[in-house]
Design a protein around this motif. Structure first.
Motif, short mmCIF file in Angstrom:
data_model
loop_
_atom_site.label_atom_id
_atom_site.label_comp_id
_atom_site.label_asym_id
_atom_site.label_seq_id
_atom_site.Cartn_x
_atom_site.Cartn_y
_atom_site.Cartn_z
N MET A 81 0.84 -1.19 0.00
CA MET A 81 0.00 0.00 0.00
C MET A 81 0.88 1.24 0.00
N ILE A 113 -7.82 -0.30 -0.59
CA ILE A 113 -7.28 -1.21 0.42
C ILE A 113 -8.13 -2.48 0.47
N VAL A 155 -14.07 -0.18 2.00
CA VAL A 155 -12.95 -1.10 1.91
C VAL A 155 -13.38 -2.35 1.16
N GLN A 201 -4.27 -6.33 2.33
CA GLN A 201 -3.30 -5.51 3.06
C GLN A 201 -3.57 -5.47 4.57
N ARG A 237 1.47 -7.60 7.01
CA ARG A 237 0.11 -7.08 6.90
C ARG A 237 -0.27 -6.30 8.16
N TYR A 257 -8.21 2.90 8.98
CA TYR A 257 -7.89 2.81 7.54
C TYR A 257 -7.35 4.11 6.99
N VAL A 291 -3.79 3.53 7.65
CA VAL A 291 -3.23 2.60 6.66
C VAL A 291 -2.99 3.32 5.34
N ALA A 292 -3.96 4.13 4.92
CA ALA A 292 -3.83 4.85 3.65
C ALA A 292 -2.71 5.88 3.72
#
Length: 387
Positions: A1, A10, A33, A72, A95, A343, A346-347
């Motif tokens: 990612m 994602i 997602v 991911q 992950r 998230y 994560v992004a």
């Protein structure tokens, strides 16, 4: 990612196909997602669950899931006994992880996961979703700006009735699957995490009394889903050693005191988490059964009821709200708000400077509290939280 990529790009997978795994999958879809696949306790159960909620893939095992380049983030909603090894394997595969509470079965296991998470530079979170009811975020903002004054007393309960009868059964009843603390590990850590998060105060010592009122239960000879009302006629008597209820006295790092009653055998209480925070300036109280109302108490002016409305809340509360005032936000919405923050991290490629979600370090702290609760109950004395 890649850093800064879109949440919609994602891919996530969910381990566990019971009630809470389905809640995870539904909240992820609402967020946008891509739920790539599910992993069940068997390929057959995984396929059945995937078909039921319209997920394309049902993995045969964790190795197959982690070989999938489309995944991911992995959500772990399996029984507690599997958390440690599954999370280790997921982190080793690079992950990100969202793990159900409690993080592990023991504090030794949770300590190891904290180290692995720090070394891997991955987003790792424990699913203490109750933080993300908007009015709990608002209360956190109140505490952070000194609205309570010096916090003196934190009290409340977390009560359910889903294990009231001796015919009620779930894997959490078995110490080798759920841990030696059941009510405290399952819902008690929710209350302690939430009130610690709101006030910014950690518990430093505990005095605990644990009770097991149903010492023998009728265990079905087949699988039972959490919160199921079905009663099997094919059962065997099974001795129970885990706690039905807990009475906890708490001391906090600033000198505040606390008390909480934990119960999974309180008739009529479906899912009632209640807290009250009393400070030198004001008090506040909230109950999960009426989640859109926050009581705010004063000595020298009228008390208030704040109905959840982003226009009337502080920045923390408003950020967690998704619906207009008067449109009740409930249990499933708290998962959406929690996952939205996870998230986004994560992004972005990194955790926020002040994360609202519970980290693995927070999950480890809850395991240390559980250690102290067990020791206190066995020895009948105050026990410090050991770090």
């Amino acid at each position: 990612m890649r850093e800064g990529s879109d949440i919609g790009a994602i891919g996530a997978a969910v381990i566990g196909t019971g009630f809470i795994g389905t809640v995870h999958a539904q909240a992820l879809r609402r967020l946008g997602v891509n739920v790539v696949g599910l992993l069940g306790s068997s390929p057959e159960r995984g396929r059945t669950a995937a078909d039921a909620i319209g997920v394309a893939k049902a993995y045969a095992d964790l190795d197959e899931l982690l070989r999938d380049p489309a995944v991911q983030v992995v959500h772990v909603t399996s029984p507690n006994q599997f958390h440690h090894q599954q999370v280790k394997q997921i982190l080793a595969a690079g992950r990100h992880v969202v793990c159900e509470k409690p993080l592990t079965m023991t504090s030794a296991e949770s300590a190891e996961l904290v180290e692995l998470a720090q070394a891997g530079n991955l987003i790792t979170a424990v699913n203490y979703n109750i933080r993300f009811y908007p009015l709990n975020q608002h209360a956190r903002g109140m505490a952070a700006t000194g609205a309570f004054g010096d916090i003196r007393l934190i009290s409340g309960h977390y009560m359910q009735d889903w294990l009231l009868h001796d015919t009620d059964w779930n894997w959490r009843l078995e110490a080798d699957k759920g841990g030696h603390l059941r009510a405290v590990g399952d819902i008690g850590t929710h209350w302690i995490d939430l009130t610690s998060y709101i006030t910014g105060l950690k518990v430093t010592s505990v005095m605990a009394e644990l009770s097991t009122f149903l010492k023998t239960r009728q265990q079905p000879l087949g699988p039972v889903e959490t919160f199921s009302k079905e009663r099997s006629t094919n059962t065997k008597p099974t001795e129970i050693t885990t706690d039905d209820t807990a009475l906890l006295l708490l001391r906090y790092e600033n000198g505040a005191r606390g008390s909480v009653v934990i119960s999974q055998v309180s008739a009529g209480r479906k899912n009632s988490l209640q807290w009250q925070i009393d400070g030198s300036k004001s008090s506040a109280a909230w109950n999960s059964e009426t989640p859109d109302h926050l009581w705010i108490g004063h000595r020298d002016e009228p008390n208030q009821i704040l109905q959840r409305d982003a226009a009337l809340m502080n920045a923390r509360g408003a950020a967690a709200a998704a619906l207009p005032g008067g449109h009740v936000e409930g249990f499933a919405d708290s998962f959406f708000a929690l996952f939205r923050e996870i998230y986004a991290a994560v992004a972005a490629g990194h955790a926020p400077s002040e994360a609202g979600y519970a980290s693995f370090a927070d999950g480890h702290y809850e395991m240390l509290v559980c250690d102290a609760v067990l020791e206190s109950a066995r020895q009948g004395r105050w026990v410090d939280i050991r770090h």
